[in-house]
Write an enzyme that holds these catalytic residues in place. Structure first.
Site, PDB file in Angstrom:
ATOM      1  N   LYS A 108      -6.377  -3.134  12.214  1.00 30.11           N
ATOM      2  CA  LYS A 108      -6.786  -3.491  14.104  1.00 30.11           C
ATOM      3  C   LYS A 108      -8.573  -3.638  14.187  1.00 30.11           C
ATOM      4  O   LYS A 108      -8.991  -4.168  13.820  1.00 30.11           O
ATOM      5  CB  LYS A 108      -6.544  -4.168  15.101  1.00 30.11           C
ATOM      6  CG  LYS A 108      -6.595  -5.113  16.019  1.00 30.11           C
ATOM      7  CD  LYS A 108      -5.107  -5.060  16.885  1.00 30.11           C
ATOM      8  CE  LYS A 108      -4.558  -5.433  17.112  1.00 30.11           C
ATOM      9  NZ  LYS A 108      -3.821  -5.659  18.256  1.00 30.11           N
ATOM     10  N   GLU A 157      -6.511   7.779   9.996  1.00 32.66           N
ATOM     11  CA  GLU A 157      -5.595   7.384   8.992  1.00 32.66           C
ATOM     12  C   GLU A 157      -5.991   6.756   8.176  1.00 32.66           C
ATOM     13  O   GLU A 157      -6.275   7.037   6.300  1.00 32.66           O
ATOM     14  CB  GLU A 157      -4.464   7.889   9.092  1.00 32.66           C
ATOM     15  CG  GLU A 157      -4.322   9.051  10.391  1.00 32.66           C
ATOM     16  CD  GLU A 157      -3.973   8.772  11.635  1.00 32.66           C
ATOM     17  OE1 GLU A 157      -3.008   9.570  12.043  1.00 32.66           O
ATOM     18  OE2 GLU A 157      -4.410   7.709  12.021  1.00 32.66           O
ATOM     19  N   GLY A 210       1.623  -3.933  17.240  1.00 31.37           N
ATOM     20  CA  GLY A 210       1.708  -3.176  15.214  1.00 31.37           C
ATOM     21  C   GLY A 210       3.009  -3.514  14.532  1.00 31.37           C
ATOM     22  O   GLY A 210       3.181  -3.726  13.747  1.00 31.37           O
ATOM     23  N   ARG A 211       4.790  -2.907  15.361  1.00 30.68           N
ATOM     24  CA  ARG A 211       5.151  -2.634  14.661  1.00 30.68           C
ATOM     25  C   ARG A 211       6.290  -4.393  14.889  1.00 30.68           C
ATOM     26  O   ARG A 211       7.228  -5.013  14.501  1.00 30.68           O
ATOM     27  CB  ARG A 211       6.428  -1.717  15.628  1.00 30.68           C
ATOM     28  CG  ARG A 211       6.542  -1.720  17.332  1.00 30.68           C
ATOM     29  CD  ARG A 211       7.257  -0.730  18.046  1.00 30.68           C
ATOM     30  NE  ARG A 211       6.834  -1.425  19.111  1.00 30.68           N
ATOM     31  CZ  ARG A 211       5.909  -0.957  20.540  1.00 30.68           C
ATOM     32  NH1 ARG A 211       4.264  -0.015  19.646  1.00 30.68           N
ATOM     33  NH2 ARG A 211       6.116  -0.897  21.571  1.00 30.68           N
ATOM     34  N   GLU A 221       9.207   3.652  19.224  1.00 32.19           N
ATOM     35  CA  GLU A 221       8.153   3.281  19.393  1.00 32.19           C
ATOM     36  C   GLU A 221       8.218   2.179  21.178  1.00 32.19           C
ATOM     37  O   GLU A 221       7.575   2.126  21.718  1.00 32.19           O
ATOM     38  CB  GLU A 221       6.836   2.652  18.648  1.00 32.19           C
ATOM     39  CG  GLU A 221       5.833   2.935  19.396  1.00 32.19           C
ATOM     40  CD  GLU A 221       5.006   2.860  17.599  1.00 32.19           C
ATOM     41  OE1 GLU A 221       4.368   3.965  17.475  1.00 32.19           O
ATOM     42  OE2 GLU A 221       4.095   1.436  17.437  1.00 32.19           O
ATOM     43  N   HIS A 224      27.873  10.557   2.416  1.00 29.44           N
ATOM     44  CA  HIS A 224      28.814  11.792   1.484  1.00 29.44           C
ATOM     45  C   HIS A 224      27.514  13.212   2.376  1.00 29.44           C
ATOM     46  O   HIS A 224      27.537  14.106   1.141  1.00 29.44           O
ATOM     47  CB  HIS A 224      28.178  11.727   0.368  1.00 29.44           C
ATOM     48  CG  HIS A 224      29.627  11.168  -1.206  1.00 29.44           C
ATOM     49  ND1 HIS A 224      30.357  11.481  -1.391  1.00 29.44           N
ATOM     50  CD2 HIS A 224      29.358   9.546  -1.276  1.00 29.44           C
ATOM     51  CE1 HIS A 224      30.781  10.551  -2.347  1.00 29.44           C
ATOM     52  NE2 HIS A 224      30.225   9.495  -1.932  1.00 29.44           N
ATOM     53  N   LYS A 236      -3.699  12.201  19.631  1.00 29.75           N
ATOM     54  CA  LYS A 236      -4.379  11.896  18.542  1.00 29.75           C
ATOM     55  C   LYS A 236      -5.367  12.515  19.437  1.00 29.75           C
ATOM     56  O   LYS A 236      -6.807  13.053  18.232  1.00 29.75           O
ATOM     57  CB  LYS A 236      -4.738  10.426  18.270  1.00 29.75           C
ATOM     58  CG  LYS A 236      -3.478   9.712  17.272  1.00 29.75           C
ATOM     59  CD  LYS A 236      -4.269   8.012  17.336  1.00 29.75           C
ATOM     60  CE  LYS A 236      -3.420   7.636  16.590  1.00 29.75           C
ATOM     61  NZ  LYS A 236      -3.187   5.511  16.417  1.00 29.75           N
TER      62      LYS A 236
END
Length: 557
Positions: A206, A212, A266-267, A352, A383, A511
């Site tokens: 954005k 990153e 974002g999510r 979040e 399993h 951060k």
């Protein structure tokens, strides 16, 4: 601000819990032939069987009443109307506008947002058509064969999950790659598979400053320029951002920048321009179908009475286990290989959003809030961690997700798959009594002493809650509805707990500290004051990676 524990319905639920906690679901089914029909909902292509939960009609009535007393109907209206319900950031939370297929006006600060939403959607469609049809060519006049999405968090997980889930609908020429980790091995592995002249990079940020993402983007740019020139960047890089200046400085043509807005979290953003990889892979028509499915769930959520409202039911069942049974985690177990990314996507969406310790007014919460979300494909889970779910000491609700439609033409596979998911739900509910275990062992002809030694190990308490989420098929529309269902479930729980589900300040602290430590690792600044452990870690890094004179090259290999 009122705590949910102060509401009358909460007090009623505490009594219900005391009265029902010892009831076993196998007896509930035996005594109530209509239970499975009564605790069943269907919205679009999504069927929910919630009968295998530790609930009675009285419990469900009180859970719905708790939602009502917590102000859920009012908060739902506020979200759909564009009110700034994200109070700490003074923003609306309007992901519903991104899939508003009715195109009814939705106002933010006096402006209808739908014209801009539709304009970006059209721009995405034109671009997707150009790439998919072969009209868009790279610098050597070859068609695009690989798309690399560089983002992180919601700019990665949503598109990655949806492209994986709907692989059967993908363009046969396009290979999709997703890079989020700043650990260079992920980007390196992708770059080793693709070619500069046939690769399109999508930089999703954005602000176009996310450390990153921009680190990975700059590395991809350097890799590209080893074979191409600066003017070729515009043919191979596009941006999903709001920062035109930074995008242009990178070399991307701002005509190929796709906008989204601060009311898109974002999510919750796969419906926006962040979903460009999805549209490129699936095509505009299938992307619209995905929006249609989400819109159908939105209409159900906002217009259906709470007691028959699918996201509300799921949300309040979660409240029941988290806050009354002490169940601090929730499992997502899809029985479809193409849905193997879904647990991770739901993990971010839920944790979040509702991993909060204060209410909207800043006062401490009075209850447990968001659960730990975890999971894996169900067959693999059987399993692995299903042992704990069956015989462990935790109360862990489970969402079992499967498709009725056969997704492969391999004979027998789908029937084995569904027999397993149905059997697991029954086993979690029924368990196995000591008498049943003893009878099985006796049939095997074992000595009495050995039988009695084995009975405790072969006994299952059962009474383990599951939600069976059966999809008619896994297609763009149903997947849109499924994701919207989970979005609204998370919102419901946040309202009851009185928290803001739309900020994520917990992401920021690490951060901030990382910026200082990065400068120390590279020698850009002198060592700062940290705790003894952190200072020792920094010293160890510099000893291993810096020259004798103390210089450290950030970009050395």
């Amino acid at each position: 601000m009122t705590h949910p524990t102060d509401l009358p319905a909460w007090q009623t639920l505490q009594q219900h819990f005391a009265d029902t906690k010892h009831l076993h679901m196998r007896e509930m089914f035996a005594q109530d032939p209509e239970r499975a029909q009564r605790y069943w909902l269907k919205v679009g292509g999504i069927n929910l069987d919630y009968s295998k939960n530790r609930i009675t009609d009285s419990v469900m009535d009180s859970l719905v009443q708790l939602a009502r007393e917590a102000g859920l109907p009012e908060r739902m209206q506020q979200m759909f109307h564009g009110d700034k319900i994200n109070t700490t950031e003074h923003r609306a939370a309007l992901h519903v506008a991104l899939r508003n297929r009715a195109n009814t006006p939705i106002m933010v600060d006096g402006e209808d947002v739908m014209p801009k939403v539709n304009a970006v959607l059209r721009k995405m469609g034109h671009f997707a058509h150009a790439v998919r049809s072969g009209e868009w060519l790279g610098y050597s006049h070859q068609v695009i064969t690989d798309v690399v999405n560089i983002g992180i968090g919601g700019s990665d997980l949503g598109p990655l999950m949806m492209c994986t889930a709907l692989k059967n609908f993908g363009h046969p020429r396009l290979s999709m790659h997703f890079v989020s980790n700043v650990d260079g091995s992920q980007l390196r592995d992708v770059l080793e598979k693709v070619h500069p002249e046939t690769t399109l990079f999508i930089i999703a940020s954005k602000t176009f400053t996310t450390q990153e993402t921009i680190t990975n983007a700059n590395t991809a740019r350097q890799w590209f320029l080893r074979e191409a020139s600066e003017q070729d960047i515009a043919k191979h890089f596009v941006a999903v951002s709001t920062n035109k200046t930074a995008v242009a400085e990178f070399g991307i043509d701002t005509d190929h920048m796709f906008e989204f807005w601060d009311w898109v979290g974002g999510r919750y953003s796969l419906w926006s321009a962040i979903g460009l990889p999805i549209m490129l892979y699936l095509g505009e028509e299938n992307f619209i179908e995905m929006l249609e499915g989400a819109h159908e769930m939105d209409r159900h959520f906002i217009s259906t009475p709470l007691e028959r409202n699918l996201p509300v039911i799921l949300g309040m069942l979660g409240i029941w286990y988290i806050n009354f049974y002490g169940g601090g985690s929730h499992v997502i177990a899809p029985y479809d290989q193409h849905l193997h990314r879904l647990p991770k996507f739901i993990q971010q969406l839920d944790m979040e959003s509702n991993g909060k310790q204060v209410q909207r007014d800043g006062t401490p919460v009075a209850t447990e809030t968001g659960p730990i979300i975890w999971g894996e494909t169900g067959i693999n889970g059987q399993h692995a961690f299903f042992q704990l779910l069956h015989q462990g000491t935790h109360i862990t609700p489970i969402d079992l997700i499967a498709s009725l439609e056969k997704r492969s033409n391999l004979p027998g596979h789908h029937e084995i798959l569904l027999s397993n998911v149905f059997a697991q739900a029954e086993a979690f509910m029924r368990g196995k009594t000591a008498e049943e275990a003893r009878a099985e062992l006796q049939q095997q002809g074992l000595p009495a002493e050995q039988i009695e030694a084995l009975v405790p190990h072969k006994t299952f308490s059962g009474n383990r809650p599951t939600n069976m989420i059966l999809l008619d098929k896994i297609d763009p529309k149903t997947m849109g509805g499924l994701v919207a269902m989970y979005e609204h479930k998370v919102f419901v729980q946040g309202v009851v707990w009185g928290i803001n589900s739309f900020d994520q300040w917990g992401v920021e602290l690490g951060k901030q500290l990382a910026k200082t430590i990065l400068a120390e690792l590279t020698g850009a600044i002198d060592p700062q004051t940290h705790d003894a452990s952190t200072m020792n870690l920094i010293r160890l890094y510099r000893k291993a990676n810096c020259a004798v004179d103390g210089t450290c090259d950030l970009f050395s290999s």
